[in-house]
Design a protein around this motif. Structure first.
Motif, PDB file in Angstrom:
ATOM      1  N   LEU A 227       0.520  -1.167  -0.088  1.00 40.08           N
ATOM      2  CA  LEU A 227       0.172   0.050   0.052  1.00 40.08           C
ATOM      3  C   LEU A 227       0.856   1.230  -0.157  1.00 40.08           C
ATOM      4  N   ALA A 228       2.017   0.980   0.540  1.00 39.78           N
ATOM      5  CA  ALA A 228       2.949   2.524   0.702  1.00 39.78           C
ATOM      6  C   ALA A 228       3.742   2.541  -0.779  1.00 39.78           C
ATOM      7  N   LEU A 229       3.538   1.841  -1.845  1.00 43.41           N
ATOM      8  CA  LEU A 229       4.198   1.898  -2.997  1.00 43.41           C
ATOM      9  C   LEU A 229       3.430   3.233  -3.858  1.00 43.41           C
ATOM     10  N   PRO A 230       4.248   4.026  -4.566  1.00 40.72           N
ATOM     11  CA  PRO A 230       3.754   5.170  -4.975  1.00 40.72           C
ATOM     12  C   PRO A 230       2.385   4.932  -5.901  1.00 40.72           C
ATOM     13  N   LYS A 231       2.243   3.881  -6.609  1.00 38.63           N
ATOM     14  CA  LYS A 231       1.101   3.893  -7.445  1.00 38.63           C
ATOM     15  C   LYS A 231      -0.139   3.916  -6.897  1.00 38.63           C
ATOM     16  N   TRP A 232       0.165   2.923  -5.461  1.00 42.72           N
ATOM     17  CA  TRP A 232      -1.276   2.724  -4.779  1.00 42.72           C
ATOM     18  C   TRP A 232      -1.698   3.790  -3.910  1.00 42.72           C
ATOM     19  N   ARG A 233      -0.815   4.676  -3.567  1.00 38.27           N
ATOM     20  CA  ARG A 233      -0.806   5.717  -2.762  1.00 38.27           C
ATOM     21  C   ARG A 233      -1.774   6.590  -3.903  1.00 38.27           C
ATOM     22  N   GLN A 234      -1.693   6.640  -5.099  1.00 44.00           N
ATOM     23  CA  GLN A 234      -2.594   7.419  -5.907  1.00 44.00           C
ATOM     24  C   GLN A 234      -3.810   7.093  -6.418  1.00 44.00           C
ATOM     25  N   HIS A 238      -8.904   1.216  -0.219  1.00 41.84           N
ATOM     26  CA  HIS A 238      -8.767   1.487   1.023  1.00 41.84           C
ATOM     27  C   HIS A 238      -8.987   0.240   1.726  1.00 41.84           C
ATOM     28  N   VAL A 239      -7.994  -0.233   2.590  1.00 43.32           N
ATOM     29  CA  VAL A 239      -8.083  -1.481   3.235  1.00 43.32           C
ATOM     30  C   VAL A 239      -8.483  -1.384   4.747  1.00 43.32           C
ATOM     31  N   SER A 240      -9.562  -2.322   5.191  1.00 42.54           N
ATOM     32  CA  SER A 240     -10.163  -2.334   6.553  1.00 42.54           C
ATOM     33  C   SER A 240      -9.212  -3.686   7.040  1.00 42.54           C
ATOM     34  N   LEU A 251       2.027  -3.198  14.222  1.00 44.07           N
ATOM     35  CA  LEU A 251       1.073  -2.740  12.804  1.00 44.07           C
ATOM     36  C   LEU A 251       0.563  -1.456  12.591  1.00 44.07           C
ATOM     37  N   ARG A 252       0.037  -0.828  13.808  1.00 43.93           N
ATOM     38  CA  ARG A 252      -0.390   0.702  13.547  1.00 43.93           C
ATOM     39  C   ARG A 252       0.923   1.435  13.655  1.00 43.93           C
ATOM     40  N   ASP A 253       2.066   1.123  14.327  1.00 46.82           N
ATOM     41  CA  ASP A 253       3.171   1.917  14.094  1.00 46.82           C
ATOM     42  C   ASP A 253       3.810   2.079  12.735  1.00 46.82           C
ATOM     43  N   MET A 254       3.707   0.658  12.099  1.00 48.51           N
ATOM     44  CA  MET A 254       4.256   0.604  10.879  1.00 48.51           C
ATOM     45  C   MET A 254       3.402   1.631   9.811  1.00 48.51           C
ATOM     46  N   ALA A 255       2.217   1.462   9.764  1.00 47.42           N
ATOM     47  CA  ALA A 255       1.220   1.938   8.905  1.00 47.42           C
ATOM     48  C   ALA A 255       1.423   3.675   9.329  1.00 47.42           C
ATOM     49  N   ALA A 256       1.755   4.103  10.438  1.00 45.49           N
ATOM     50  CA  ALA A 256       1.734   5.388  10.586  1.00 45.49           C
ATOM     51  C   ALA A 256       3.117   6.087  10.025  1.00 45.49           C
ATOM     52  N   LEU A 257       4.215   5.152  10.316  1.00 47.89           N
ATOM     53  CA  LEU A 257       5.554   5.482   9.667  1.00 47.89           C
ATOM     54  C   LEU A 257       5.367   5.400   8.236  1.00 47.89           C
ATOM     55  N   HIS A 261      -2.216   6.410   7.096  1.00 45.22           N
ATOM     56  CA  HIS A 261      -3.222   6.565   8.267  1.00 45.22           C
ATOM     57  C   HIS A 261      -4.558   6.907   7.487  1.00 45.22           C
ATOM     58  N   ASP A 262      -4.807   7.450   6.190  1.00 48.60           N
ATOM     59  CA  ASP A 262      -5.963   7.838   5.421  1.00 48.60           C
ATOM     60  C   ASP A 262      -6.282   6.547   4.450  1.00 48.60           C
ATOM     61  N   ARG A 263      -5.438   5.511   4.537  1.00 50.37           N
ATOM     62  CA  ARG A 263      -5.547   4.278   3.453  1.00 50.37           C
ATOM     63  C   ARG A 263      -6.121   3.140   4.285  1.00 50.37           C
TER      64      ARG A 263
END
Length: 382
Positions: A227-234, A238-240, A251-257, A261-263
């Motif tokens: 999800l952090a790859l540039p193409k997926w950011r654009q 959204h993943v629940s 995992l929460r800390d990794m997502a924040a890093l 947070h909005d994905r």
């Protein structure tokens, strides 16, 4: 007939408990007697209460691990975190000697964690079967327990696995053929017939990752990196994440890093999984190790395609590019490639979902727990 179920699951409850539970309920309702000995016992859990209400005897195995052992367990893979205490082994031995069941069922969370209980059955010449819910290629039985594992599997009246993959891996790890083994899938908590309506149209592709939040098995860290790859950011994606587990804070800390947070959404546990599929378009499952994922079975029966790694028995149920999209390995590159194929055919997802539901019904029995219960009775009649 008298049955004793001995569960080695290290949690108060887990998906690995559902198969033996459904079999126990079926047997008890058919007039047989079922006694359950449960590790990590929680008398108020709804399934424990249901078992007792049906007439099953449910007893907790005493003496939880010490604080030092619990701390050590956090540093070990899930498959090696728990071994029975001497008091638990003694309690199982006393139960078998006093009750002398016609058949004992050793229900394991993986493929080796309950074999100390199976070995007691073997030494007492108590007829028993084993259930294995998962097998990881990298986790062989510990060296000092290897011979016990070989003897226990050989002495079992029958060995049950939830996928062909898990059976094959276990045979490789034991170095012996288990010709008295068969595959019985796990039960599911969604209707067997008739998939759910497709979710309302939305500008955002909504994926659900339904899995215990433990990265060693479930691999959510891989998904976050994708999800952090540039193409997926654009892209409107959204993943629940549904579920709880010890790695949730990490995992929460990794997502924040990674700035996600909005994905992503941390949705916790839900009592009715159909509510997930009423609002999400597909399952994404980045697992490293599996049995046959309950989340995959339920998503397919609800008419949702899956983007999943080829872990455990996943490839036995998911047909690539027909009922979902299969990643060849639990890596960022492989999951990204499968998600890209899925993204390119998003307009066809409702059709893929209908095919997934039809395929799942063609491959899976409507009541796996009852099927297991009937097979246990047949073993005794034979």
């Amino acid at each position: 007939m008298r049955f004793s179920v001995i569960s080695s699951c290290i949690l108060p409850w887990g998906g690995s408990e559902e198969l033996w539970t459904e079999a126990a309920l079926h047997l008890q309702q058919a007039g047989h007697q079922v006694a359950v000995l449960k590790t990590a016992f929680d008398a108020q859990h709804p399934r424990i209460r249901q078992l007792r209400a049906t007439g099953c005897t449910v007893t907790g195995l005493a003496q939880q691990p010490t604080l030092a052992k619990r701390l050590l367990n956090r540093a070990l893979p899930a498959h090696r975190q728990w071994t029975p205490s001497s008091s638990q082994l003694a309690q199982v031995r006393r139960h078998l000697q006093q009750q002398q069941p016609d058949l004992a069922v050793v229900a394991q969370g993986s493929n080796f964690d309950g074999l100390a209980f199976a070995d007691i059955c073997r030494c007492l010449k108590q007829p028993f079967v084993v259930i294995a819910q998962k097998a990881a290629e990298v986790l062989f039985p510990p060296v000092h327990q290897r011979e016990m594992a070989r003897l226990a599997y050989r002495a079992a009246r029958h060995c049950y696995f939830v996928s062909r993959h898990n059976l094959t891996v276990t045979q490789h790890q034991l170095g012996q053929v288990l010709d008295h083994a068969s595959v019985v899938p796990n039960p599911f908590n969604v209707p067997y017939a008739g998939e759910l309506p497709w979710p309302p149209a939305t500008a955002i592709m909504r994926l659900a990752c339904v899995a215990r939040l433990e990265v060693f098995d479930k691999g959510q860290d891989i998904l976050l990196q994708v999800l952090a790859l540039p193409k997926w950011r654009q892209r409107p994606l959204h993943v629940s994440f549904f579920g709880h587990g010890g790695d949730e804070p990490a995992l929460r800390d990794m997502a924040a890093l990674l700035g996600l947070h909005d994905r992503v959404t941390w949705a916790g546990q839900v009592p009715d999984i159909t509510t997930v599929w009423a609002s999400h378009h597909a399952l994404v499952l980045p697992s490293r190790y599996e049995g046959l994922p309950l989340a995959l079975t339920e998503a397919m029966l609800c008419g949702r395609p899956a983007i999943a790694t080829a872990a455990g028995g996943t490839a036995e149920l998911l047909v690539d590019n027909e009922t979902g999209f299969l990643a060849g390995a639990a890596t960022v590159a492989a999951l990204d490639e499968a998600l890209e194929r899925a993204w390119g055919s998003y307009a066809d997802w409702p059709v893929v979902g209908r095919r997934a539901a039809a395929h799942a019904r063609a491959q899976l029995p409507p009541a796996p727990g009852e099927q297991l219960g009937r097979h246990l009775l047949q073993l005794l009649h034979n």
